[in-house]
Design a protein around this motif. Sequence first.
Motif, short mmCIF file in Angstrom:
data_model
loop_
_atom_site.label_atom_id
_atom_site.label_comp_id
_atom_site.label_asym_id
_atom_site.label_seq_id
_atom_site.Cartn_x
_atom_site.Cartn_y
_atom_site.Cartn_z
N ILE A 72 50.85 37.90 70.47
CA ILE A 72 50.80 36.56 69.89
C ILE A 72 52.20 36.07 69.48
N ARG A 73 52.93 36.95 68.81
CA ARG A 73 54.26 36.53 68.34
C ARG A 73 55.15 36.13 69.53
N ARG A 74 55.17 36.98 70.59
CA ARG A 74 56.00 36.69 71.76
C ARG A 74 55.56 35.38 72.41
N LEU A 75 54.25 35.20 72.56
CA LEU A 75 53.73 33.99 73.20
C LEU A 75 54.04 32.74 72.37
N ARG A 76 54.03 32.87 71.06
CA ARG A 76 54.37 31.72 70.21
C ARG A 76 55.79 31.27 70.49
N PHE A 77 56.69 32.24 70.60
CA PHE A 77 58.09 31.87 70.80
C PHE A 77 58.32 31.35 72.21
N GLU A 78 57.53 31.85 73.16
CA GLU A 78 57.66 31.34 74.54
C GLU A 78 57.05 29.95 74.69
N HIS A 79 56.26 29.55 73.75
CA HIS A 79 55.65 28.22 73.79
C HIS A 79 56.32 27.31 72.75
N GLY A 80 57.61 27.14 72.93
CA GLY A 80 58.37 26.19 72.10
C GLY A 80 58.47 26.62 70.65
N GLU A 81 58.56 27.91 70.42
CA GLU A 81 58.68 28.44 69.06
C GLU A 81 57.60 27.85 68.16
N MET A 82 56.39 27.93 68.66
CA MET A 82 55.24 27.43 67.91
C MET A 82 55.14 28.19 66.58
N THR A 83 54.89 27.48 65.49
CA THR A 83 54.78 28.16 64.19
C THR A 83 53.38 28.76 64.04
N ARG A 86 43.39 30.52 75.17
CA ARG A 86 43.36 29.14 75.69
C ARG A 86 44.51 28.32 75.11
N ALA A 87 44.86 28.58 73.84
CA ALA A 87 45.96 27.84 73.21
C ALA A 87 47.28 28.10 73.92
N PHE A 88 47.40 29.29 74.52
CA PHE A 88 48.63 29.63 75.26
C PHE A 88 48.46 29.44 76.76
N SER A 89 47.28 29.00 77.20
CA SER A 89 46.97 28.80 78.62
C SER A 89 47.16 30.09 79.42
#
Lengths: 71, 139
Positions: free
Chosen positions: A10-21, A56-59
């Motif tokens: 999750i943490r890695r994917l958040r940062f790969e998706h525009g540094e999502m908080t 789904r949020a990260f597609s």
Amino acid sequence: MQNCKINNQIRRLRFEHGEMTQEELGDKVGVTRQTIIALEAQKYYPSLELAFRIARAFSVHVEDVFQHSDG
Amino acid sequence: MSRLEKHAWFNIAVFAAACVLFAIAYPRIGLLPATGCIGLCGLWGLTPRLFYPKGNLYAFLDEREQVIMRRSLQNGHAVFWALYFLSGMLAWTLHRGSDITIPADALIPLVVGSLIVVEVVRSISVLILSKTGLNHAEL
């Protein structure tokens, strides 16, 4: 019951998706920021429904977010 | 801090206030009137529910918090039955062989006291489980 561990990206994917908080991800999937923190720290294993919502949020597919490993 | 943790802290604050009020009132006005002070604190404890839809905290909780809430209720129940057993056995042991019965006046404070302990244990469980973590499959 066999010991198992569920890792997540999750943490890695958040940062790969525009540094999502954590707050933004929580809003997207309908949980609090504290739950996202607990998920990232692997202090909480989500329900199947929440796991699919996060994927789904990260597609991506669920197995791209969560990986099961026998311990 | 999540809404659930805030609610738990609020509960603990209410019960701490109730204990302090009871300790002040009991020597002055006696046992039963002093339990009225606890009743007033109970009214204060109800106030957050005015801000929940249909008075239901669950509506504000996500799945992890609901799991924590359910587990804390289980802990509260376990403590209640342990207290029920211990108080019953204590009364039986103390009064065995005598014709002394528990005074009727003591029943209400006993029940109120037990429920307070249950609610405090539930609130403390919420705080501990929120910090230590809990798996969805643990219920």
